[in-house]
Design a protein around this motif. Structure first.
Motif, mmCIF file in Angstrom:
data_model
loop_
_atom_site.group_PDB
_atom_site.id
_atom_site.type_symbol
_atom_site.label_atom_id
_atom_site.label_comp_id
_atom_site.label_asym_id
_atom_site.label_seq_id
_atom_site.Cartn_x
_atom_site.Cartn_y
_atom_site.Cartn_z
ATOM 1 N N LEU A 15 14.236 -0.255 27.634
ATOM 2 C CA LEU A 15 14.061 1.009 26.930
ATOM 3 C C LEU A 15 15.361 1.578 26.378
ATOM 4 O O LEU A 15 15.341 2.325 25.410
ATOM 5 C CB LEU A 15 13.423 2.050 27.856
ATOM 6 C CG LEU A 15 11.942 2.319 27.611
ATOM 7 C CD1 LEU A 15 11.099 1.101 27.807
ATOM 8 C CD2 LEU A 15 11.473 3.459 28.447
ATOM 9 N N THR A 19 13.671 2.066 20.079
ATOM 10 C CA THR A 19 13.362 3.302 19.358
ATOM 11 C C THR A 19 12.037 3.849 19.884
ATOM 12 O O THR A 19 11.235 3.113 20.459
ATOM 13 C CB THR A 19 13.224 3.066 17.844
ATOM 14 O OG1 THR A 19 12.074 2.251 17.612
ATOM 15 C CG2 THR A 19 14.474 2.421 17.256
ATOM 16 N N SER A 20 11.792 5.122 19.651
ATOM 17 C CA SER A 20 10.545 5.718 20.105
ATOM 18 C C SER A 20 9.351 5.100 19.379
ATOM 19 O O SER A 20 8.281 4.931 19.953
ATOM 20 C CB SER A 20 10.616 7.232 19.957
ATOM 21 O OG SER A 20 9.817 7.745 18.982
ATOM 22 N N GLU A 21 9.532 4.704 18.130
ATOM 23 C CA GLU A 21 8.457 4.064 17.365
ATOM 24 C C GLU A 21 8.119 2.691 17.953
ATOM 25 O O GLU A 21 6.942 2.344 18.092
ATOM 26 C CB GLU A 21 8.883 3.931 15.894
ATOM 27 C CG GLU A 21 7.721 3.904 14.929
ATOM 28 C CD GLU A 21 6.767 5.092 15.080
ATOM 29 O OE1 GLU A 21 7.189 6.250 15.246
ATOM 30 O OE2 GLU A 21 5.561 4.830 15.056
ATOM 31 N N PHE A 23 8.603 1.826 21.064
ATOM 32 C CA PHE A 23 7.971 2.099 22.353
ATOM 33 C C PHE A 23 6.482 2.380 22.170
ATOM 34 O O PHE A 23 5.635 1.820 22.859
ATOM 35 C CB PHE A 23 8.660 3.284 23.028
ATOM 36 C CG PHE A 23 8.028 3.701 24.319
ATOM 37 C CD1 PHE A 23 7.214 4.821 24.381
ATOM 38 C CD2 PHE A 23 8.236 2.982 25.485
ATOM 39 C CE1 PHE A 23 6.625 5.218 25.576
ATOM 40 C CE2 PHE A 23 7.652 3.362 26.681
ATOM 41 C CZ PHE A 23 6.845 4.483 26.726
ATOM 42 N N LYS A 24 6.154 3.239 21.210
ATOM 43 C CA LYS A 24 4.753 3.576 20.944
ATOM 44 C C LYS A 24 3.954 2.343 20.537
ATOM 45 O O LYS A 24 2.820 2.148 20.987
ATOM 46 C CB LYS A 24 4.654 4.640 19.850
ATOM 47 C CG LYS A 24 5.128 6.002 20.282
ATOM 48 C CD LYS A 24 5.099 6.975 19.118
ATOM 49 C CE LYS A 24 5.738 8.299 19.477
ATOM 50 N NZ LYS A 24 5.798 9.205 18.323
ATOM 51 N N CYS A 27 3.338 0.117 23.573
ATOM 52 C CA CYS A 27 2.389 0.730 24.514
ATOM 53 C C CYS A 27 0.943 0.604 24.046
ATOM 54 O O CYS A 27 0.027 0.622 24.849
ATOM 55 C CB CYS A 27 2.734 2.193 24.751
ATOM 56 S SG CYS A 27 4.223 2.412 25.744
#
Length: 153
Positions: A15, A19-21, A23-24, A27
């Motif tokens: 992590l 990037t948060s994108e 990660f999404k 998931c």
């Protein structure tokens, strides 16, 4: 995963560098594997201790919350019995939702949409199971208690 736990990686990707994108996106993929640093009794385990637990394929958390969202047509599991009372998963359809989220025969359904099965009617259970999204609290059978179909015969 419990409050206070720290997600270290998703599908083997750290992590720290994600990037948060990304990660999404990871998931949403199924199946998905998380490496978690577990906080227990107010204290986090070391990464070395945590990784030993995560890499043990027979280790299963005792209770998990799982959600079948709007695009899930069938749950892909059958049960031994009906509420009132907790019910065990009898079988999972190959490739079905239940199997894809890690539900196994021998697991116990504790609640549906936050409603405890202990006092739920059979009709309410059927109605809630057809609703989407629907959330299940599942108590997973320990690895040594889960038997194959051949062992059960």
């Amino acid at each position: 995963i419990q409050p206070g736990d720290t997600i270290i990686s998703v599908d083997g990707e750290d992590l720290k560098d994600m990037t948060s994108e990304d990660f999404k996106t990871l998931c949403k993929k199924r199946p998905v594997q998380f490496s978690v640093e577990q906080a227990r009794a107010g204290k986090a385990q070391s990464k070395e201790e945590q990784r030993d637990v995560v890499q043990d394929p027979s280790a299963r958390p005792s209770r998990v919350e799982l959600v079948a969202d709007e695009n899930i047509e069938k749950l892909g599991m059958s049960f031994d019995g009906k509420p009132p009372g907790y019910i065990q998963v009898k079988a999972c359809s190959a490739g079905g939702w239940a199997e894809s989220v890690g539900i196994q025969p021998g697991d116990t359904i504790i609640s549906v949409d936050g409603e405890d099965l202990k006092d739920m009617t059979s009709e309410d259970f059927k109605t809630l199971c057809k609703k989407r999204p629907v959330q299940f609290l599942v108590e997973q059978a320990s690895a040594d208690k889960v038997q194959s179909k051949e062992e059960q015969r």
